[in-house]
Design a protein around this motif. Structure first.
Motif, mmCIF file in Angstrom:
data_model
loop_
_atom_site.group_PDB
_atom_site.id
_atom_site.type_symbol
_atom_site.label_atom_id
_atom_site.label_comp_id
_atom_site.label_asym_id
_atom_site.label_seq_id
_atom_site.Cartn_x
_atom_site.Cartn_y
_atom_site.Cartn_z
ATOM 1 N N ASP A 113 26.538 46.607 37.882
ATOM 2 C CA ASP A 113 26.019 46.911 36.548
ATOM 3 C C ASP A 113 24.752 46.098 36.275
ATOM 4 N N PRO A 114 23.611 46.781 36.083
ATOM 5 C CA PRO A 114 22.354 46.052 35.880
ATOM 6 C C PRO A 114 22.282 45.342 34.523
ATOM 7 N N ASN A 115 23.153 45.699 33.589
ATOM 8 C CA ASN A 115 23.124 45.092 32.260
ATOM 9 C C ASN A 115 24.112 43.940 32.100
ATOM 10 N N ALA A 116 24.825 43.595 33.163
ATOM 11 C CA ALA A 116 25.828 42.534 33.104
ATOM 12 C C ALA A 116 25.192 41.175 33.391
ATOM 13 N N HIS A 117 25.954 40.143 33.089
ATOM 14 C CA HIS A 117 25.547 38.761 33.374
ATOM 15 C C HIS A 117 26.745 38.081 34.023
ATOM 16 N N TYR A 118 26.878 38.258 35.337
ATOM 17 C CA TYR A 118 28.030 37.749 36.069
ATOM 18 C C TYR A 118 27.758 36.392 36.703
ATOM 19 N N THR A 119 28.807 35.585 36.745
ATOM 20 C CA THR A 119 28.827 34.386 37.565
ATOM 21 C C THR A 119 29.919 34.651 38.585
ATOM 22 N N ILE A 120 29.546 34.691 39.850
ATOM 23 C CA ILE A 120 30.488 35.003 40.926
ATOM 24 C C ILE A 120 30.750 33.741 41.739
ATOM 25 N N PHE A 121 32.023 33.386 41.868
ATOM 26 C CA PHE A 121 32.429 32.315 42.763
ATOM 27 C C PHE A 121 32.904 33.019 44.028
ATOM 28 N N ALA A 122 32.027 33.084 45.030
ATOM 29 C CA ALA A 122 32.219 33.921 46.210
ATOM 30 C C ALA A 122 32.859 33.164 47.368
ATOM 31 N N PRO A 123 34.128 33.500 47.709
ATOM 32 C CA PRO A 123 34.761 32.866 48.868
ATOM 33 C C PRO A 123 34.181 33.425 50.173
ATOM 34 N N THR A 124 34.043 32.565 51.139
ATOM 35 C CA THR A 124 33.552 32.972 52.459
ATOM 36 C C THR A 124 34.666 33.679 53.244
ATOM 37 N N ASN A 125 34.298 34.267 54.366
ATOM 38 C CA ASN A 125 35.292 34.891 55.252
ATOM 39 C C ASN A 125 36.348 33.869 55.669
ATOM 40 N N GLU A 126 35.908 32.656 55.986
ATOM 41 C CA GLU A 126 36.835 31.598 56.398
ATOM 42 C C GLU A 126 37.840 31.290 55.277
ATOM 43 N N ALA A 127 37.368 31.307 54.033
ATOM 44 C CA ALA A 127 38.255 31.061 52.890
ATOM 45 C C ALA A 127 39.308 32.169 52.780
ATOM 46 N N PHE A 128 38.899 33.416 53.023
ATOM 47 C CA PHE A 128 39.862 34.527 52.982
ATOM 48 C C PHE A 128 40.895 34.388 54.094
ATOM 49 N N MET A 129 40.461 33.996 55.291
ATOM 50 C CA MET A 129 41.404 33.822 56.396
ATOM 51 C C MET A 129 42.419 32.720 56.067
ATOM 52 N N GLN A 130 41.944 31.640 55.474
ATOM 53 C CA GLN A 130 42.815 30.535 55.064
ATOM 54 C C GLN A 130 43.827 31.031 54.010
ATOM 55 N N ALA A 131 43.385 31.825 53.054
ATOM 56 C CA ALA A 131 44.281 32.335 52.010
ATOM 57 C C ALA A 131 45.344 33.257 52.591
ATOM 58 N N MET A 132 44.968 34.066 53.565
ATOM 59 C CA MET A 132 45.942 34.970 54.183
ATOM 60 C C MET A 132 47.001 34.183 54.952
ATOM 61 N N LYS A 133 46.578 33.121 55.636
ATOM 62 C CA LYS A 133 47.556 32.257 56.319
ATOM 63 C C LYS A 133 48.479 31.600 55.295
#
Length: 184
Positions: A75-95
């Protein structure tokens, strides 16, 4: 006016689909954060395109697509702050949770809630200088805490470090984190 908005949204959707297709063909990289793969400057990309431009966010991009959130986050009209987990963070969460990527992506309500927990929407994006200790309401309607040490703490008491800040986008800002945050 409506026709212009529809044309803009259609163009964004086509751009995102094209970028996504390019991202899915990229080989896996090392854990180091890579520069964007596009000649377009980061400041001219929305938060989705910023994520798509970096192979370290390929799982995040897949998750956003599986949850059906790509359009909202573009959305071009939004003002988001994204805390973006890395691929490594996702792998850790799945474990940590014992879930496979397929299981997580198949559970759209859970996936949407987890992804929404990494998004803050407001009148303006929160750059690093604006991230202060205290509670923040996320897009998933859950509370995220910023500790006095500048870490993020989820509702389960787990913490994530912000490893890179202030990656600008046309509709917000992206901060890279080293752990997937999990709401209760």
């Amino acid at each position: 006016m409506k026709l212009t908005k529809i044309a803009t949204i259609g163009t964004l959707a086509i751009s995102i689909a094209g970028l996504s297709a390019c991202n899915n063909m990229m080989p896996a990289k090392s854990a180091d954060m890579k520069p964007p793969m596009h000649s377009q400057t980061m400041a001219k990309m929305n938060v989705v395109q910023v994520a798509q431009s970096n192979s370290d966010f390929s799982v995040l991009v897949e998750a956003v697509q599986a949850a059906g959130l790509t359009g909202m986050l573009a959305d071009p009209n939004a003002h988001y702050t994204i805390f973006a987990p890395t691929n490594e963070a996702f792998m850790q969460a799945m474990k940590e949770t014992g879930m496979t990527k397929a299981q997580l992506f198949a559970n759209k309500p859970l996936l949407t809630k987890i992804l929404g927990y990494h998004v803050v929407s407001g009148d303006m994006a929160m750059y690093a200088k604006n991230v202060k200790p205290g509670n923040v309401m996320t897009a998933s309607k859950d509370t995220l805490m910023v500790t006095n040490q500048g870490k993020l703490m989820d509702e389960n008491g787990r913490t994530a470090n912000i490893v890179k800040t202030d990656i600008p986008a046309t509709n917000g800002v992206v901060h890279v984190i080293d752990r997937v945050l999990l709401p209760k």
